[in-house]
Scaffold this motif. Structure first.
Motif, PDB file in Angstrom:
ATOM      1  N   MET A 182       5.152  -1.674 -31.791  1.00  0.00           N
ATOM      2  CA  MET A 182       4.728  -2.853 -32.767  1.00  0.00           C
ATOM      3  C   MET A 182       3.255  -2.626 -33.056  1.00  0.00           C
ATOM      4  N   ALA A 183       2.491  -2.356 -32.174  1.00  0.00           N
ATOM      5  CA  ALA A 183       1.073  -2.194 -32.537  1.00  0.00           C
ATOM      6  C   ALA A 183       0.371  -0.983 -32.862  1.00  0.00           C
ATOM      7  N   SER A 184      -0.035  -0.799 -33.609  1.00  0.00           N
ATOM      8  CA  SER A 184      -1.063   0.667 -34.063  1.00  0.00           C
ATOM      9  C   SER A 184      -2.091   0.245 -34.822  1.00  0.00           C
ATOM     10  N   THR A 185      -2.917   1.151 -34.836  1.00  0.00           N
ATOM     11  CA  THR A 185      -3.912   1.120 -35.736  1.00  0.00           C
ATOM     12  C   THR A 185      -4.262   1.998 -36.774  1.00  0.00           C
ATOM     13  N   ALA A 186      -5.170   1.787 -37.874  1.00  0.00           N
ATOM     14  CA  ALA A 186      -5.178   2.849 -38.927  1.00  0.00           C
ATOM     15  C   ALA A 186      -6.760   3.511 -38.724  1.00  0.00           C
ATOM     16  N   LYS A 187      -6.934   4.421 -39.500  1.00  0.00           N
ATOM     17  CA  LYS A 187      -8.165   5.191 -39.511  1.00  0.00           C
ATOM     18  C   LYS A 187      -8.629   5.799 -38.229  1.00  0.00           C
ATOM     19  N   GLY A 188      -7.696   6.285 -37.569  1.00  0.00           N
ATOM     20  CA  GLY A 188      -8.040   7.287 -36.412  1.00  0.00           C
ATOM     21  C   GLY A 188      -8.098   6.216 -35.353  1.00  0.00           C
ATOM     22  N   ILE A 189      -7.940   5.164 -34.979  1.00  0.00           N
ATOM     23  CA  ILE A 189      -8.532   4.506 -33.795  1.00  0.00           C
ATOM     24  C   ILE A 189      -7.155   3.920 -33.181  1.00  0.00           C
ATOM     25  N   ASP A 190      -7.062   4.407 -31.913  1.00  0.00           N
ATOM     26  CA  ASP A 190      -5.820   4.018 -30.741  1.00  0.00           C
ATOM     27  C   ASP A 190      -5.935   2.460 -30.570  1.00  0.00           C
ATOM     28  N   PRO A 191      -4.895   2.174 -30.420  1.00  0.00           N
ATOM     29  CA  PRO A 191      -4.597   0.708 -29.847  1.00  0.00           C
ATOM     30  C   PRO A 191      -5.350   0.657 -28.543  1.00  0.00           C
ATOM     31  N   ILE A 192      -5.985  -0.575 -28.391  1.00  0.00           N
ATOM     32  CA  ILE A 192      -6.787  -0.699 -27.056  1.00  0.00           C
ATOM     33  C   ILE A 192      -6.056  -1.870 -26.396  1.00  0.00           C
ATOM     34  N   ILE A 193      -6.159  -3.093 -27.071  1.00  0.00           N
ATOM     35  CA  ILE A 193      -5.623  -4.369 -26.511  1.00  0.00           C
ATOM     36  C   ILE A 193      -4.027  -4.125 -26.394  1.00  0.00           C
ATOM     37  N   SER A 194      -3.555  -3.630 -27.376  1.00  0.00           N
ATOM     38  CA  SER A 194      -1.800  -3.648 -27.304  1.00  0.00           C
ATOM     39  C   SER A 194      -1.299  -2.362 -27.025  1.00  0.00           C
ATOM     40  N   ALA A 195      -2.101  -1.488 -26.286  1.00  0.00           N
ATOM     41  CA  ALA A 195      -1.605  -0.142 -26.136  1.00  0.00           C
ATOM     42  C   ALA A 195      -0.206  -0.144 -25.057  1.00  0.00           C
ATOM     43  N   ALA A 196      -0.099  -1.121 -24.159  1.00  0.00           N
ATOM     44  CA  ALA A 196       0.902  -1.127 -23.457  1.00  0.00           C
ATOM     45  C   ALA A 196       1.874  -2.108 -23.706  1.00  0.00           C
ATOM     46  N   TRP A 197       1.949  -2.863 -24.847  1.00  0.00           N
ATOM     47  CA  TRP A 197       2.998  -3.851 -25.476  1.00  0.00           C
ATOM     48  C   TRP A 197       4.332  -3.092 -25.498  1.00  0.00           C
ATOM     49  N   GLY A 198       5.319  -3.407 -25.015  1.00  0.00           N
ATOM     50  CA  GLY A 198       6.565  -3.249 -25.139  1.00  0.00           C
ATOM     51  C   GLY A 198       7.273  -2.137 -23.948  1.00  0.00           C
ATOM     52  N   LYS A 199       6.122  -1.543 -23.117  1.00  0.00           N
ATOM     53  CA  LYS A 199       6.479  -0.577 -22.200  1.00  0.00           C
ATOM     54  C   LYS A 199       6.966  -1.334 -21.236  1.00  0.00           C
ATOM     55  N   PRO A 200       7.761  -0.603 -20.341  1.00  0.00           N
ATOM     56  CA  PRO A 200       8.549  -1.261 -19.164  1.00  0.00           C
ATOM     57  C   PRO A 200       7.366  -1.884 -18.150  1.00  0.00           C
ATOM     58  N   GLN A 201       7.519  -3.002 -17.709  1.00  0.00           N
ATOM     59  CA  GLN A 201       6.822  -3.588 -16.566  1.00  0.00           C
ATOM     60  C   GLN A 201       5.192  -3.711 -16.860  1.00  0.00           C
ATOM     61  N   SER A 202       5.122  -3.929 -18.309  1.00  0.00           N
ATOM     62  CA  SER A 202       3.494  -3.624 -18.565  1.00  0.00           C
ATOM     63  C   SER A 202       2.655  -4.765 -18.004  1.00  0.00           C
ATOM     64  N   TRP A 203       3.266  -6.043 -17.617  1.00  0.00           N
ATOM     65  CA  TRP A 203       2.656  -7.170 -17.183  1.00  0.00           C
ATOM     66  C   TRP A 203       2.300  -6.982 -15.854  1.00  0.00           C
ATOM     67  N   THR A 204       2.681  -5.942 -15.029  1.00  0.00           N
ATOM     68  CA  THR A 204       2.530  -6.114 -13.598  1.00  0.00           C
ATOM     69  C   THR A 204       1.120  -5.383 -13.333  1.00  0.00           C
ATOM     70  N   LEU A 205       0.626  -5.688 -12.072  1.00  0.00           N
ATOM     71  CA  LEU A 205      -0.587  -4.986 -11.471  1.00  0.00           C
ATOM     72  C   LEU A 205      -0.487  -3.767 -11.420  1.00  0.00           C
ATOM     73  N   ASP A 206       0.762  -3.305 -10.953  1.00  0.00           N
ATOM     74  CA  ASP A 206       0.862  -1.946 -10.755  1.00  0.00           C
ATOM     75  C   ASP A 206       0.933  -0.860 -12.010  1.00  0.00           C
ATOM     76  N   SER A 207       1.445  -1.535 -13.021  1.00  0.00           N
ATOM     77  CA  SER A 207       1.391  -0.922 -14.306  1.00  0.00           C
ATOM     78  C   SER A 207       0.066  -1.037 -14.869  1.00  0.00           C
ATOM     79  N   TYR A 208      -0.775  -1.962 -14.826  1.00  0.00           N
ATOM     80  CA  TYR A 208      -2.033  -2.087 -15.301  1.00  0.00           C
ATOM     81  C   TYR A 208      -2.941  -1.220 -14.359  1.00  0.00           C
ATOM     82  N   LYS A 209      -2.938  -1.126 -13.289  1.00  0.00           N
ATOM     83  CA  LYS A 209      -3.753  -0.153 -12.495  1.00  0.00           C
ATOM     84  C   LYS A 209      -3.284   1.449 -12.826  1.00  0.00           C
ATOM     85  N   LYS A 210      -2.314   1.746 -13.100  1.00  0.00           N
ATOM     86  CA  LYS A 210      -1.890   3.145 -13.442  1.00  0.00           C
ATOM     87  C   LYS A 210      -2.417   3.560 -14.699  1.00  0.00           C
TER      88      LYS A 210
END
Lengths: 446, 162
Positions: free
Chosen positions: A1-29
């Protein structure tokens, strides 16, 4: 869902939609809490300087520089200091913080920890709008994980610094997104905004110095430390660092939350394949609200503007909370404004006379015009009522304690300025020219 | 003799909940727990009965009038017993651009209620923005969120409500 234009990678939304993105384990990885580790090696004043250098601006609506806001907190106050997180996302057209809370709440918690350490805050309250049941569950689970992992609690990641974080849910009042109303609500009262000054940084929660920051603002903070303030500042313009989340809704083929560069234009957001993918077949843009329902509306010929605070200000509108609402050429502007006006009448706290009396008056006049009962003087009357709440321009200098009055008047002024002919047509023809289909291409629900 | 407000089990939940809430605030600021305490009471009883408001006020060391003042300010608190299912339909601008007005009209017909009315099973309300503008139209049923609603999807949701 989230992406950026002009060569900038997503920062805030980079993990949205990925499995278990809301867990501490995922965040630390993904490198989570590394920014906090770096910050904890710095002196508090240096942390605030770093945030200042990053040009991070508040993402809640006003766009105030975050580091500067933090620097207003008195260092020698004998009173405890507080951090209040504004997650009362209720501005029509805005729905980005919900995604952070649901998909990556630890990013915000890391920002809370960095801010708290820098400011000498030992208690943080995360205030979420009452209707956010699921985001609140995800956020509370993340807070519990952070306590369990020794991030929050008696020792902030092993440092001799206690930080407690509590989640509080509101109970359905848009006004509580206004920072002083939020503090009143946190104190267990009805959400009546306070007069400023004094500002919350000096006299805030329980009369103590308090910083109020938006969810996205705090979620942006860790990146200032993992990437460095120079890197973060360079992502944006001279005055606005980083990327930003924008919420696209209304008459576009692919509504959603998109993380964009500050240089991305409204036209790109609506038409680019990465974002809105254009208008419904055969339709054109008629109007766009660029920063939540309170932001002055723009016309179809004003879309070549960057989604950034200063550029939108030049157009006499605002980036606000990032809520972009698109209306196509089959949409009735009178009905649209009537709906927005109803919102402000409903949500006025009733404390100031111009807002309490003016917002329902606007609503009644708009209903009259939309229903074909309008009279020739009604447009002037509507303009006068809006001016009594807040003159236009300038933005933000109304006759009320808080900016809800401005927010209620600005749409009226701007709709009348850009689409007066439609209001006149309603009065002249004694009916809505759009008949029973005033809501554009998608309004026929089935 | 008046019936007690809580069953023993409810009393236990209330006592534990209120103690937890109060622990989150400075000891001389118990009243700050008003919103969470009212939420707790409503979770247990389904609404805010007057004797419940008095009890919350007593725990937070404020007057019952203060509890009522707060409860009546916020739309999510029920000062009257609502239907079993409270249906809040967003008709704000983005949702209306995706057909929310028609969805509300369909619900009114289907439930036999006008927005603002209630029966034992349903309370139907037109509400303000629910932060689902990108997945409009949307509604909440007892705070459970439903978005990108079509007629078929809505029918299926309603069919599951006993």
């Amino acid at each position: 869902m989230a992406s950026t234009a002009k060569g900038i990678d997503p920062i805030i939304s980079a993990a949205w939609g990925k499995p278990q993105s809301w867990t501490l384990d995922s965040y630390k990885k993904r490198g989570g809490y590394e920014g906090l580790k770096k910050a904890l090696e710095m002196q508090p004043a240096a942390i605030i300087d770093e945030v200042k250098k990053s040009n991070l601006r508040g993402r809640g609506g006003a766009g105030f520089p975050t580091g500067l806001k933090w620097s207003f907190v008195p260092k020698d106050s004998p009173k405890p200091k507080y951090l209040a997180v504004n997650g009362d996302e209720s501005e029509p057209g805005t729905f980005k913080d919900r995604y952070i809370l649901e998909d990556d709440p630890h990013m915000m918690l890391e920002g809370i920890a960095i801010a708290s350490y820098a400011l000498g805050v030992h208690t943080c309250y995360v205030y979420l709008r009452g209707e956010f049941k699921f985001p609140a569950e995800r956020c509370q689970a993340a807070i519990d994980e952070a306590y369990k992992a020794g991030i929050f609690g008696k020792k902030l990641m092993g440092k001799d610094f206690e930080l407690n974080c509590y989640l509080v849910r509101g109970a359905g009042a848009y006004i509580c997104g206004e920072e002083t109303a939020l503090l009143e609500s946190l104190e267990g009262k009805k959400g009546w905004p306070r007069l400023k000054p004094p500002f919350p940084a000096v006299v805030g929660l329980f009369g103590s110095p308090t910083v109020v920051n938006n969810v996205e603002t705090l979620a942006s903070v860790p990146h200032v430390f993992t990437g460095g303030s120079d890197w973060y500042a360079k992502l944006g313009t001279d005055k606005s660092g980083g990327t930003r989340l924008v919420c696209l809704s209304g008459s576009v083929n692919r509504p959603g939350v998109y993380e964009v560069s500050m240089f991305t234009t409204l036209a790109e957001l609506i038409y680019d394949d990465k974002y809105g993918r254009g208008m419904p077949a055969g339709r054109k843009v008629k109007a766009v609200i660029p920063g939540g329902s309170s932001a002055p509306v723009l016309g179809a010929d004003e879309l070549d503007v960057a989604m950034e605070f200063e550029a939108l200000k030049v157009k006499q509108t605002m980036a606000g909370s990032g809520g972009v609402i698109v209306m196509d050429d089959a949409t009735c502007m009178v009905r649209s404004l009537w709906r927005v006006a109803r919102f402000y009448a409903e949500e006025s706290c009733g404390q100031c006379t111009p807002c309490r009396e003016g917002t329902p008056w606007q609503t009644r006049l708009l209903r009259k015009i939309e229903e074909g009962r309008g009279e020739p003087g009604d447009i002037d009357m509507l303009s006068n009522v809006a001016s009594s709440i807040a003159p236009y321009p300038p933005i933000g200098l109304g006759n009320t304690i808080c900016a809800l009055g401005d927010a209620a008047a600005l749409p009226t002024h701007s709709f009348l300025m850009r689409f007066k002919d439609e209001f006149e047509a309603h009065i002249r023809e004694k009916r809505c020219p759009f008949g029973d289909k005033p809501w554009g291409s998608f309004g026929d629900w089935s | 003799m008046a019936e007690p407000l809580f069953t023993p089990e409810e009393q236990k939940k209330f006592d534990a909940g209120i103690a937890e809430i109060i622990s989150h605030y400075p000891s001389d600021r118990k009243s700050a727990g008003m919103l969470p305490a009212l939420r707790l009471l409503q979770e247990i009883k389904g609404w805010l009965p007057p004797e419940g408001l008095r009890l919350v006020a007593k725990h937070l060391e404020v007057t019952p009038e203060r509890a009522y003042e707060v409860a009546s300010f916020y739309v999510m608190y029920h000062l009257k017993k609502p239907g079993k299912y409270v249906v809040d339909v967003c008709t704000n601008l983005s949702c209306s651009l995706w057909g929310a007005e028609k969805m509300l009209a369909y619900l009114e017909e289907k439930l036999g209620l006008k927005a603002g009315e209630a029966n034992e099973k349903f309370t139907l309300r037109e509400t303000e923005c629910l932060a689902s503008c990108g997945t409009a139209p949307c509604l909440q049923i007892n705070e459970d969120h439903h978005e990108s609603l079509t007629r078929a999807k809505l029918d299926a949701i309603l069919a599951k409500l006993s």
